[in-house]
Scaffold this motif. Structure first.
Motif, PDB file in Angstrom:
ATOM      1  N   SER A  50       1.685  -5.067   1.932  1.00 29.36           N
ATOM      2  CA  SER A  50       1.250  -5.240   0.154  1.00 29.36           C
ATOM      3  C   SER A  50       1.408  -3.531  -0.072  1.00 29.36           C
ATOM      4  O   SER A  50       1.379  -3.177  -0.061  1.00 29.36           O
ATOM      5  N   LEU A  51       0.298  -3.857  -1.499  1.00 35.59           N
ATOM      6  CA  LEU A  51       0.695  -2.464  -1.831  1.00 35.59           C
ATOM      7  C   LEU A  51      -0.429  -1.392  -1.305  1.00 35.59           C
ATOM      8  O   LEU A  51       0.114  -0.734  -1.291  1.00 35.59           O
ATOM      9  N   LYS A  52      -1.238  -1.431  -1.277  1.00 35.65           N
ATOM     10  CA  LYS A  52      -2.178  -1.155  -0.613  1.00 35.65           C
ATOM     11  C   LYS A  52      -1.900  -1.355   1.200  1.00 35.65           C
ATOM     12  O   LYS A  52      -2.145  -2.127   1.617  1.00 35.65           O
ATOM     13  N   VAL A  80       3.264  -0.254   1.191  1.00 32.63           N
ATOM     14  CA  VAL A  80       4.657  -0.818   1.028  1.00 32.63           C
ATOM     15  C   VAL A  80       5.541   0.812   0.924  1.00 32.63           C
ATOM     16  O   VAL A  80       5.910   1.038   1.933  1.00 32.63           O
ATOM     17  N   ASP A  81       4.191   2.028   0.612  1.00 32.31           N
ATOM     18  CA  ASP A  81       4.586   3.037   0.691  1.00 32.31           C
ATOM     19  C   ASP A  81       4.636   3.959   1.886  1.00 32.31           C
ATOM     20  O   ASP A  81       5.634   4.266   1.804  1.00 32.31           O
ATOM     21  N   ALA A  82       3.808   3.296   2.755  1.00 34.79           N
ATOM     22  CA  ALA A  82       4.292   3.634   4.315  1.00 34.79           C
ATOM     23  C   ALA A  82       4.825   3.361   4.947  1.00 34.79           C
ATOM     24  O   ALA A  82       5.903   4.229   5.699  1.00 34.79           O
ATOM     25  N   PHE A  83       5.490   2.455   5.004  1.00 36.49           N
ATOM     26  CA  PHE A  83       6.870   1.426   5.416  1.00 36.49           C
ATOM     27  C   PHE A  83       7.707   2.145   5.198  1.00 36.49           C
ATOM     28  O   PHE A  83       8.673   2.151   6.190  1.00 36.49           O
ATOM     29  N   GLY A 111       4.456  -8.380  -7.684  1.00 32.74           N
ATOM     30  CA  GLY A 111       5.631  -7.666  -8.612  1.00 32.74           C
ATOM     31  C   GLY A 111       6.048  -6.339  -8.133  1.00 32.74           C
ATOM     32  O   GLY A 111       7.107  -5.967  -8.684  1.00 32.74           O
ATOM     33  N   GLU A 112       4.442  -5.716  -7.921  1.00 29.48           N
ATOM     34  CA  GLU A 112       4.665  -3.700  -7.872  1.00 29.48           C
ATOM     35  C   GLU A 112       5.640  -3.985  -6.674  1.00 29.48           C
ATOM     36  O   GLU A 112       6.157  -2.635  -6.199  1.00 29.48           O
ATOM     37  N   ARG A 154       9.040 -15.500 -10.275  1.00 34.26           N
ATOM     38  CA  ARG A 154       9.863 -15.601 -11.507  1.00 34.26           C
ATOM     39  C   ARG A 154       9.924 -14.322 -11.776  1.00 34.26           C
ATOM     40  O   ARG A 154      10.078 -13.851 -11.652  1.00 34.26           O
ATOM     41  N   LEU A 155       7.934 -13.631 -11.188  1.00 40.26           N
ATOM     42  CA  LEU A 155       7.769 -12.267 -11.239  1.00 40.26           C
ATOM     43  C   LEU A 155       8.558 -11.527 -10.846  1.00 40.26           C
ATOM     44  O   LEU A 155       9.028 -10.757 -10.856  1.00 40.26           O
ATOM     45  N   VAL A 156       8.975 -11.754  -9.158  1.00 36.59           N
ATOM     46  CA  VAL A 156       9.475 -11.150  -8.676  1.00 36.59           C
ATOM     47  C   VAL A 156      10.785 -11.350  -8.788  1.00 36.59           C
ATOM     48  O   VAL A 156      11.425  -9.999  -9.073  1.00 36.59           O
TER      49      VAL A 156
END
Length: 305
Positions: A50-52, A80-83, A111-112, A154-156
Protein backbone atom coordinates in the motif's frame (compact mmCIF):
# COMPACT_ATOMS: atom_id res chain seq x y z
CA UNK A 1 16.19 -38.49 -21.41
CA UNK A 2 15.54 -35.00 -22.79
CA UNK A 3 14.32 -32.59 -20.17
CA UNK A 4 10.93 -31.05 -20.96
CA UNK A 5 10.78 -27.33 -21.68
CA UNK A 6 9.10 -25.85 -18.60
CA UNK A 7 9.43 -22.19 -19.62
CA UNK A 8 6.40 -19.94 -19.95
CA UNK A 9 5.80 -16.26 -20.59
CA UNK A 10 3.20 -14.03 -18.98
CA UNK A 11 2.72 -10.61 -20.59
CA UNK A 12 6.38 -10.44 -21.58
CA UNK A 13 7.68 -11.80 -18.26
CA UNK A 14 9.81 -14.85 -19.07
CA UNK A 15 9.78 -17.56 -16.40
CA UNK A 16 11.84 -20.76 -16.19
CA UNK A 17 8.75 -22.66 -15.09
CA UNK A 18 5.08 -21.87 -14.37
CA UNK A 19 5.40 -21.85 -10.57
CA UNK A 20 4.88 -18.54 -8.81
CA UNK A 21 4.36 -17.73 -5.15
CA UNK A 22 1.05 -16.25 -4.07
CA UNK A 23 0.93 -12.78 -2.57
CA UNK A 24 0.80 -12.73 1.22
CA UNK A 25 2.17 -16.26 1.60
CA UNK A 26 5.83 -15.70 0.73
CA UNK A 27 6.73 -12.52 2.59
CA UNK A 28 9.04 -10.39 0.48
CA UNK A 29 11.02 -13.38 -0.80
CA UNK A 30 14.16 -13.20 1.33
CA UNK A 31 12.36 -14.81 4.28
CA UNK A 32 12.28 -18.12 2.40
CA UNK A 33 16.01 -18.36 1.72
CA UNK A 34 17.13 -21.55 3.45
CA UNK A 35 13.86 -23.30 2.69
CA UNK A 36 14.14 -23.28 -1.08
CA UNK A 37 16.26 -21.96 -3.93
CA UNK A 38 14.67 -18.71 -5.08
CA UNK A 39 16.06 -19.42 -8.54
CA UNK A 40 14.20 -22.74 -8.79
CA UNK A 41 10.78 -21.17 -9.30
CA UNK A 42 9.25 -19.11 -12.08
CA UNK A 43 8.50 -15.87 -10.24
CA UNK A 44 8.02 -14.38 -6.79
CA UNK A 45 5.00 -12.26 -5.88
CA UNK A 46 5.38 -9.85 -2.97
CA UNK A 47 2.99 -9.20 -0.12
CA UNK A 48 0.39 -6.63 -1.13
CA UNK A 49 1.89 -3.15 -0.90
CA UNK A 50 0.00 0.00 0.00
CA UNK A 51 1.00 3.64 -0.18
CA UNK A 52 1.68 3.82 3.57
CA UNK A 53 2.75 1.06 5.99
CA UNK A 54 -0.18 -0.89 7.43
CA UNK A 55 -0.33 -2.83 10.71
CA UNK A 56 -3.19 -5.10 9.66
CA UNK A 57 -6.03 -6.47 11.75
CA UNK A 58 -5.97 -7.41 15.46
CA UNK A 59 -5.37 -11.04 16.43
CA UNK A 60 -6.46 -13.78 16.24
CA UNK A 61 -6.32 -13.39 12.49
CA UNK A 62 -5.60 -16.86 11.15
CA UNK A 63 -7.33 -20.18 11.84
CA UNK A 64 -7.13 -23.66 10.37
CA UNK A 65 -10.35 -25.03 8.88
CA UNK A 66 -11.32 -28.40 7.38
CA UNK A 67 -9.48 -28.48 4.07
CA UNK A 68 -7.89 -25.08 4.40
CA UNK A 69 -7.48 -21.96 6.48
CA UNK A 70 -9.07 -18.59 7.09
CA UNK A 71 -6.96 -15.47 7.29
CA UNK A 72 -7.83 -11.91 8.19
CA UNK A 73 -4.32 -10.48 8.22
CA UNK A 74 -5.64 -7.19 6.92
CA UNK A 75 -2.97 -6.66 4.25
CA UNK A 76 -0.22 -5.82 6.75
CA UNK A 77 2.82 -4.51 4.88
CA UNK A 78 5.81 -2.16 5.11
CA UNK A 79 4.51 0.28 2.49
CA UNK A 80 5.75 0.81 -1.05
CA UNK A 81 8.65 3.15 -0.18
CA UNK A 82 10.12 0.80 2.44
CA UNK A 83 9.79 -2.08 -0.01
CA UNK A 84 11.71 -0.16 -2.67
CA UNK A 85 14.43 0.94 -0.24
CA UNK A 86 14.76 -2.09 2.03
CA UNK A 87 13.43 -5.21 0.26
CA UNK A 88 14.03 -4.72 -3.44
CA UNK A 89 17.84 -4.32 -3.32
CA UNK A 90 18.26 -7.93 -2.19
CA UNK A 91 15.81 -9.27 -4.77
CA UNK A 92 17.62 -7.52 -7.62
CA UNK A 93 20.47 -10.03 -7.26
CA UNK A 94 18.14 -13.04 -7.54
CA UNK A 95 17.67 -14.37 -11.07
CA UNK A 96 13.91 -14.79 -10.72
CA UNK A 97 11.31 -12.22 -11.79
CA UNK A 98 9.79 -10.18 -8.96
CA UNK A 99 6.14 -9.26 -9.35
CA UNK A 100 4.80 -6.71 -6.89
CA UNK A 101 1.25 -7.05 -5.63
CA UNK A 102 -0.34 -3.69 -4.85
CA UNK A 103 -3.60 -2.31 -3.55
CA UNK A 104 -5.24 0.91 -2.44
CA UNK A 105 -8.16 2.10 -0.36
CA UNK A 106 -8.97 4.69 -3.02
CA UNK A 107 -8.47 4.98 -6.75
CA UNK A 108 -5.78 7.58 -6.18
CA UNK A 109 -3.79 5.26 -3.92
CA UNK A 110 -3.75 2.52 -6.55
CA UNK A 111 -2.39 4.98 -9.08
CA UNK A 112 0.23 6.41 -6.75
CA UNK A 113 1.63 3.01 -5.71
CA UNK A 114 1.81 1.93 -9.35
CA UNK A 115 3.60 5.15 -10.29
CA UNK A 116 6.24 4.69 -7.56
CA UNK A 117 6.98 1.15 -8.72
CA UNK A 118 7.08 2.07 -12.41
CA UNK A 119 10.64 3.35 -12.34
CA UNK A 120 12.07 0.37 -10.47
CA UNK A 121 14.18 -1.88 -12.74
CA UNK A 122 14.03 -4.76 -10.24
CA UNK A 123 10.26 -5.05 -10.64
CA UNK A 124 9.31 -7.32 -13.54
CA UNK A 125 5.60 -6.61 -13.29
CA UNK A 126 2.75 -5.76 -10.97
CA UNK A 127 -0.28 -7.67 -9.73
CA UNK A 128 -3.25 -5.50 -8.85
CA UNK A 129 -5.37 -6.70 -5.93
CA UNK A 130 -8.89 -5.41 -6.58
CA UNK A 131 -10.44 -7.31 -3.65
CA UNK A 132 -10.36 -4.15 -1.53
CA UNK A 133 -13.14 -1.82 -0.39
CA UNK A 134 -13.21 1.70 -1.78
CA UNK A 135 -13.36 3.79 1.38
CA UNK A 136 -14.39 6.85 -0.62
CA UNK A 137 -17.48 5.16 -2.09
CA UNK A 138 -19.23 3.52 0.84
CA UNK A 139 -16.93 0.51 1.03
CA UNK A 140 -17.89 -1.09 -2.28
CA UNK A 141 -15.28 -3.70 -3.15
CA UNK A 142 -13.50 -2.73 -6.39
CA UNK A 143 -13.34 -6.35 -7.51
CA UNK A 144 -17.06 -7.08 -7.25
CA UNK A 145 -18.29 -4.24 -9.46
CA UNK A 146 -17.27 -4.27 -13.14
CA UNK A 147 -17.28 -0.48 -13.46
CA UNK A 148 -15.23 0.04 -10.30
CA UNK A 149 -12.77 -2.63 -11.41
CA UNK A 150 -12.38 -0.98 -14.79
CA UNK A 151 -11.68 2.38 -13.16
CA UNK A 152 -8.89 0.87 -11.05
CA UNK A 153 -7.34 -1.03 -13.93
CA UNK A 154 -7.44 1.98 -16.27
CA UNK A 155 -5.86 4.23 -13.66
CA UNK A 156 -3.07 1.76 -12.90
CA UNK A 157 -2.55 1.23 -16.64
CA UNK A 158 -2.06 4.98 -17.06
CA UNK A 159 0.50 5.02 -14.24
CA UNK A 160 2.73 2.15 -15.26
CA UNK A 161 4.47 0.77 -18.30
CA UNK A 162 5.13 -2.54 -16.57
CA UNK A 163 3.21 -5.75 -17.31
CA UNK A 164 -0.02 -5.62 -15.31
CA UNK A 165 -1.71 -8.68 -13.87
CA UNK A 166 -5.13 -8.18 -12.26
CA UNK A 167 -6.09 -10.57 -9.45
CA UNK A 168 -9.76 -11.47 -9.58
CA UNK A 169 -12.05 -12.02 -6.62
CA UNK A 170 -14.22 -15.16 -6.56
CA UNK A 171 -16.82 -13.38 -4.44
CA UNK A 172 -18.85 -12.37 -7.47
CA UNK A 173 -21.91 -13.60 -9.34
CA UNK A 174 -20.14 -13.77 -12.73
CA UNK A 175 -16.34 -14.03 -12.79
CA UNK A 176 -16.32 -13.96 -16.60
CA UNK A 177 -17.97 -10.53 -16.57
CA UNK A 178 -15.26 -9.26 -14.21
CA UNK A 179 -12.51 -10.82 -16.33
CA UNK A 180 -13.82 -9.17 -19.49
CA UNK A 181 -14.11 -5.81 -17.73
CA UNK A 182 -10.48 -5.96 -16.61
CA UNK A 183 -9.30 -7.13 -20.02
CA UNK A 184 -11.10 -4.27 -21.72
CA UNK A 185 -9.54 -1.78 -19.30
CA UNK A 186 -5.98 -2.79 -20.17
CA UNK A 187 -4.96 -5.81 -18.08
CA UNK A 188 -2.10 -7.83 -19.60
CA UNK A 189 -2.93 -10.99 -17.64
CA UNK A 190 -5.34 -12.20 -14.96
CA UNK A 191 -4.69 -14.20 -11.80
CA UNK A 192 -7.53 -16.10 -10.19
CA UNK A 193 -8.76 -16.69 -7.66
CA UNK A 194 -8.30 -14.64 -4.53
CA UNK A 195 -9.73 -16.06 -1.30
CA UNK A 196 -13.40 -16.84 -0.70
CA UNK A 197 -15.04 -15.00 2.19
CA UNK A 198 -15.77 -17.28 5.14
CA UNK A 199 -15.93 -17.43 8.93
CA UNK A 200 -15.31 -19.77 11.85
CA UNK A 201 -17.22 -19.90 15.15
CA UNK A 202 -16.10 -21.05 18.60
CA UNK A 203 -19.17 -22.95 19.76
CA UNK A 204 -18.35 -22.91 23.47
CA UNK A 205 -17.48 -19.22 23.59
CA UNK A 206 -20.28 -18.38 21.17
CA UNK A 207 -17.95 -16.00 19.44
CA UNK A 208 -16.24 -15.77 16.03
CA UNK A 209 -12.76 -17.27 16.06
CA UNK A 210 -11.28 -14.37 14.06
CA UNK A 211 -11.17 -10.92 15.63
CA UNK A 212 -12.29 -9.58 12.26
CA UNK A 213 -15.25 -12.04 12.29
CA UNK A 214 -14.80 -12.99 8.62
CA UNK A 215 -11.68 -13.87 6.66
CA UNK A 216 -10.42 -15.26 3.40
CA UNK A 217 -10.68 -19.01 2.87
CA UNK A 218 -7.79 -20.67 1.04
CA UNK A 219 -6.37 -24.16 0.66
CA UNK A 220 -7.64 -27.43 -0.87
CA UNK A 221 -11.27 -26.63 0.00
CA UNK A 222 -11.40 -23.91 -2.68
CA UNK A 223 -9.59 -25.76 -5.46
CA UNK A 224 -12.72 -26.99 -7.29
CA UNK A 225 -14.11 -23.44 -7.33
CA UNK A 226 -10.81 -22.03 -8.58
CA UNK A 227 -10.48 -24.66 -11.31
CA UNK A 228 -13.99 -23.95 -12.54
CA UNK A 229 -13.38 -20.21 -12.67
CA UNK A 230 -10.06 -20.58 -14.51
CA UNK A 231 -11.72 -22.86 -17.07
CA UNK A 232 -14.62 -20.44 -17.57
CA UNK A 233 -12.39 -17.38 -17.96
CA UNK A 234 -9.95 -19.19 -20.27
CA UNK A 235 -12.81 -19.75 -22.72
CA UNK A 236 -13.94 -16.13 -22.54
CA UNK A 237 -10.81 -13.96 -22.70
CA UNK A 238 -7.58 -14.13 -24.68
CA UNK A 239 -5.27 -13.01 -21.86
CA UNK A 240 -2.80 -15.36 -20.16
CA UNK A 241 -4.15 -16.66 -16.86
CA UNK A 242 -2.48 -17.55 -13.57
CA UNK A 243 -4.33 -20.21 -11.58
CA UNK A 244 -4.53 -19.97 -7.78
CA UNK A 245 -6.45 -21.93 -5.19
CA UNK A 246 -5.58 -25.03 -3.17
CA UNK A 247 -2.53 -26.07 -5.18
CA UNK A 248 -0.70 -28.43 -2.83
CA UNK A 249 1.28 -30.60 -5.24
CA UNK A 250 2.35 -30.97 -8.87
CA UNK A 251 -0.81 -32.76 -9.95
CA UNK A 252 -2.95 -29.92 -8.61
CA UNK A 253 -0.80 -27.45 -10.52
CA UNK A 254 -1.03 -29.38 -13.77
CA UNK A 255 -4.82 -29.55 -13.51
CA UNK A 256 -4.88 -25.73 -13.58
CA UNK A 257 -2.61 -25.75 -16.64
CA UNK A 258 -5.00 -28.11 -18.43
CA UNK A 259 -7.92 -25.86 -17.49
CA UNK A 260 -6.25 -22.95 -19.29
CA UNK A 261 -3.74 -21.36 -16.93
CA UNK A 262 -0.30 -20.47 -18.28
CA UNK A 263 1.16 -20.36 -14.77
CA UNK A 264 0.07 -21.10 -11.21
CA UNK A 265 0.63 -19.64 -7.75
CA UNK A 266 1.40 -21.60 -4.60
CA UNK A 267 -0.04 -20.11 -1.40
CA UNK A 268 -1.39 -22.09 1.55
CA UNK A 269 0.95 -25.01 0.77
CA UNK A 270 3.90 -22.82 1.81
CA UNK A 271 2.49 -22.63 5.35
CA UNK A 272 2.70 -26.41 5.60
CA UNK A 273 6.05 -26.70 3.81
CA UNK A 274 8.08 -23.53 3.11
CA UNK A 275 9.76 -25.36 0.25
CA UNK A 276 6.48 -26.34 -1.42
CA UNK A 277 6.86 -24.09 -4.48
CA UNK A 278 10.20 -25.67 -5.41
CA UNK A 279 8.87 -29.18 -4.84
CA UNK A 280 5.85 -28.48 -7.02
CA UNK A 281 8.05 -27.14 -9.82
CA UNK A 282 10.20 -30.27 -9.68
CA UNK A 283 7.15 -32.50 -9.57
CA UNK A 284 5.63 -30.87 -12.63
CA UNK A 285 8.81 -31.38 -14.62
CA UNK A 286 9.05 -35.00 -13.45
CA UNK A 287 5.47 -35.67 -14.59
CA UNK A 288 6.15 -34.30 -18.08
CA UNK A 289 9.38 -36.29 -18.33
CA UNK A 290 7.63 -39.48 -17.24
CA UNK A 291 4.83 -39.02 -19.76
CA UNK A 292 7.15 -37.99 -22.59
CA UNK A 293 5.53 -34.55 -22.91
CA UNK A 294 8.10 -32.20 -24.52
CA UNK A 295 6.85 -28.88 -23.15
CA UNK A 296 4.51 -27.43 -20.54
CA UNK A 297 3.17 -25.08 -23.20
CA UNK A 298 1.56 -28.04 -24.97
CA UNK A 299 -0.59 -28.69 -21.88
CA UNK A 300 -2.02 -25.19 -21.52
CA UNK A 301 -5.77 -25.36 -22.08
CA UNK A 302 -5.54 -28.94 -23.35
CA UNK A 303 -8.49 -30.14 -21.28
CA UNK A 304 -10.75 -32.44 -23.30
CA UNK A 305 -14.40 -31.70 -22.58
Amino acid sequence: MTRPDMSVEIAGIKMRNPVMTASGTFGYGAEFVGYLDLESIGAMVSKGLSLKPKAGNPTPRIVETPGGMLNAIGLQNVGVDAFINQKLPYLKDVDTPVIVNLYGNTLEEYGEVAARLDGQPGVAGIEVNISCPNVMQGGIVFGTDPQAAQEVVRLVRNNTSKPMIVKLSPNVTDVVLMAKACADAGADALSLINTLTGMAIDLDKRRPVLANVTGGLSGPAIKPVALRMVWQVAKAVKLPLIGIGGIMNARDALEFILAGATAIQVGTASFLDPGAAQQIARGMEAYLAEKGIPSIASMIGALEV
